[in-house]
Scaffold this active site. Structure first.
Site, PDB file in Angstrom:
ATOM      1  N   CYS A   1       0.846  -1.183   0.000  1.00 44.07           N
ATOM      2  CA  CYS A   1       0.000   0.000   0.000  1.00 44.07           C
ATOM      3  C   CYS A   1       0.881   1.232   0.000  1.00 44.07           C
ATOM      4  CB  CYS A   1      -0.970  -0.014   1.183  1.00 44.07           C
ATOM      5  SG  CYS A   1      -0.368   0.681   2.727  1.00 44.07           S
ATOM      6  N   GLU A   2       0.464   2.243  -0.715  1.00 45.01           N
ATOM      7  CA  GLU A   2       1.360   3.385  -0.870  1.00 45.01           C
ATOM      8  C   GLU A   2       1.370   4.275   0.362  1.00 45.01           C
ATOM      9  OE1 GLU A   2       0.303   5.727  -4.225  1.00 45.01           O
ATOM     10  OE2 GLU A   2      -1.194   6.876  -3.154  1.00 45.01           O
ATOM     11  N   HIS A   3       0.464   4.023   1.293  1.00 45.56           N
ATOM     12  CA  HIS A   3       0.426   4.890   2.467  1.00 45.56           C
ATOM     13  C   HIS A   3       1.316   4.415   3.595  1.00 45.56           C
ATOM     14  CE1 HIS A   3      -3.731   5.939   0.744  1.00 45.56           C
ATOM     15  NE2 HIS A   3      -2.851   6.807   0.336  1.00 45.56           N
ATOM     16  N   HIS A   4       1.459   3.093   3.725  1.00 45.73           N
ATOM     17  CA  HIS A   4       2.266   2.570   4.824  1.00 45.73           C
ATOM     18  C   HIS A   4       3.388   1.646   4.378  1.00 45.73           C
ATOM     19  CE1 HIS A   4      -1.736   3.454   6.582  1.00 45.73           C
ATOM     20  NE2 HIS A   4      -1.025   3.923   7.575  1.00 45.73           N
TER      21      HIS A   4
ATOM     22  N   GLN B   1      -5.899   0.644  -3.763  1.00 47.03           N
ATOM     23  CA  GLN B   1      -6.632  -0.432  -4.409  1.00 47.03           C
ATOM     24  C   GLN B   1      -7.601   0.092  -5.458  1.00 47.03           C
ATOM     25  OE1 GLN B   1      -8.245  -3.299  -1.666  1.00 47.03           O
ATOM     26  NE2 GLN B   1      -9.702  -4.036  -3.182  1.00 47.03           N
TER      27      GLN B   1
ATOM     28  N   HIS C   1      -5.881  -5.799   3.828  1.00 42.99           N
ATOM     29  CA  HIS C   1      -4.804  -4.838   3.973  1.00 42.99           C
ATOM     30  C   HIS C   1      -4.106  -5.051   5.308  1.00 42.99           C
ATOM     31  CE1 HIS C   1      -5.779  -1.952   0.607  1.00 42.99           C
ATOM     32  NE2 HIS C   1      -6.707  -2.867   0.530  1.00 42.99           N
TER      33      HIS C   1
ATOM     34  N   CYS D   1      -2.111  -3.230   6.683  1.00 43.39           N
ATOM     35  CA  CYS D   1      -2.058  -2.008   7.484  1.00 43.39           C
ATOM     36  C   CYS D   1      -3.295  -1.875   8.367  1.00 43.39           C
ATOM     37  CB  CYS D   1      -1.879  -0.781   6.602  1.00 43.39           C
ATOM     38  SG  CYS D   1      -3.177  -0.549   5.378  1.00 43.39           S
TER      39      CYS D   1
END
Lengths: 217, 245
Positions: free
Chosen positions: A109-112, A149, A177, A179
């Site tokens: 995931c690009e956030h975490h 996603q 996910h 995360c």
């Protein structure tokens, strides 16, 4: 070759942020080996920042292994849709729905920067051309950092549309996910489902329903 | 027993430091058998006396350098850390990583001290299907699974959620599944002096699934049996059957 290097060195804002630009840069990039030392150093400092002892036996080679693993997980950047699809498009006189379901997918995931994984279900109504699908998925999911996603679902749908010009495309992704599971809300069993419907699979409810039913069992 | 530690950080954060690279502290190896056989005043071992190797202040201090490391990683992978979706990612990733390794901030004694009760129960106690999330220390990629714990009390029982907390403390670290299994078993042994302990972990390693051999469905199973669980096949069998159903 030098042109692509100039592109890389420009401040981010000046480089075109379109997918084409990024793909081109990725493809023309020098051997990944050039980046490995920087990645290793970054991972070494992460180990130290976490309070671990990077000199102990189990961690001695971890920066290298982690760097290589990360490069593998993001190797979609080095590949392009055209390369993958050019040799996997076939002419078939088939205009019934084609469904490929339960394609395993793993990404970050690009956030975490934490993995999320699940299954992709794809359906499309061909107009004269069919394609080998699992390769296509491979590029997009390994573009790790592109993902969110929702965006991944849409990109896969658009790529199929561009390549095949089908009468309609549907892509559904169900994923877990990490995360959410390993941190934050820590909900073990929740899944995120996203979908993109294009063409006749969007317009016509019966077609869409046929697709959704067929992927269910 | 003396521990010739060069410094708190070198006492490897997962409790097995003295065995690795520190020959002077070899005396403090964790035992293979529970201590109940030796009487009440057994010497304490690392997991019990473990010092906290990280604090909240450490986390705050280290966050900027962790975030900087992640920015470098993003750049080295060919991404653009300035784009909107990635702007705060280094900070989020750093915080997430600190959370995944928060076991370094906690010690067994913090968690267990008041939850040991005297009970005249000498039948097996099992807590199974404890969800476990950890990071493999070789690739820094998660491995996730379930932990099953069983023990035969010897006059003392442990609050049930404490078993899950023990799993949390040890799993939220950079780990190797074999070591994790053993640490959980040893911690319970030291806390309760039970007649026997069994710990089984079944896990999926993302480093095998997402890369490398890429085997989707394979699971790794490790176990540690101490005391009567090791000596007596019938007890072991009862435990293994009960966790299977």
């Amino acid at each position: 070759m030098s042109r692509s290097r100039v592109l890389r060195l420009l401040p981010a804002g000046q480089v075109g942020s379109g997918r084409g630009q990024r793909e081109k840069r990725g493809r023309e990039e020098a051997a990944k080996g050039a980046e490995l030392p920087a990645l290793e150093a970054a991972y070494l400092s992460i180990l130290q920042g976490l309070g671990e002892n990077p000199a102990r036996q189990g961690l001695l080679l971890t920066p290298t292994r982690a760097a290589r693993a990360m490069q593998f997980l993001t190797k979609g950047y080095q590949e392009s849709t055209e390369d993958i699809l050019n040799d996997a498009i076939f002419d078939e006189d088939h205009n019934e729905m084609v469904i490929v379901k339960d394609i395993d997918m793993f990404s970050l995931c690009e956030h975490h920067l934490v993995p999320f994984f699940g299954k992709v279900h794809i359906g499309y109504l061909p107009t004269k051309k069919v394609v080998g699908l699992s390769k296509l998925i491979g590029i997009y999911v390994k573009k790790v950092l592109v993902l969110v996603q929702e965006r991944l679902t849409r990109q896969i749908a658009l790529a199929i549309t561009e390549a095949l010009k089908p009468a309609g495309v549907a892509v559904i992704i169900e994923a877990s996910h990490m995360c959410m599971v390993m941190r934050g809300v820590q909900k073990m069993n929740s899944k995120t489902v996203t979908s993109t419907m294009l063409g006749v699979l969007r317009e016509d409810p019966k077609t869409r329903e046929e697709f959704l039913t067929l992927i269910k069992n | 027993m003396e521990q010739g530690k060069p410094g708190p950080r070198a006492l490897s954060c997962n409790g097995y430091g003295p065995e690795e690279k520190q020959p002077s502290a070899a005396a403090s190896r964790p035992p293979e058998k529970p201590r109940c056989a030796q009487g009440a005043s057994a010497p304490s071992l690392e997991s019990w006396k473990e010092e906290r190797t990280r604090s909240e202040e450490d986390n705050e201090m280290n966050l900027p350098s962790l975030a900087a490391a992640y920015t470098t990683i993003l750049r080295s992978l060919g991404e653009d850390p300035e784009r909107q979706g990635l702007l705060r990612t280094p900070w989020r990733a750093a915080t997430a990583m600190q959370f995944f390794t928060k076991g370094y901030q906690e010690t067994i004694s913090d968690v267990l001290n008041d939850a040991i009760f005297d009970e005249d129960h000498d039948e097996m106690v099992i807590v199974k299907d404890i969800d476990m999330f950890s990071l493999c220390e070789h690739h820094l990629v998660p491995f996730i699974g379930k932990v099953h714990i069983g023990y035969l009390p010897n006059k003392q029982v442990l609050g049930l959620s404490k078993l899950a907390r023990i799993v949390e403390i040890y799993s939220r670290r950079l780990q190797v599944q074999e070591r994790l299994t053993k640490q959980i078993a040893v911690a319970i042994t030291e806390a309760l002096r039970p007649t026997g302990v069994g710990v089984v972990i079944e896990a999926t390693h993302m480093c095998m699934v997402m890369r490398g051999v890429q085997k989707m469905n394979s699971k790794t199973v490790t176990s540690t049996m101490l005391g009567v669980f090791r000596e007596d096949p019938k007890t072991r069998e009862e435990f293994l059957t009960l966790i299977r159903s």
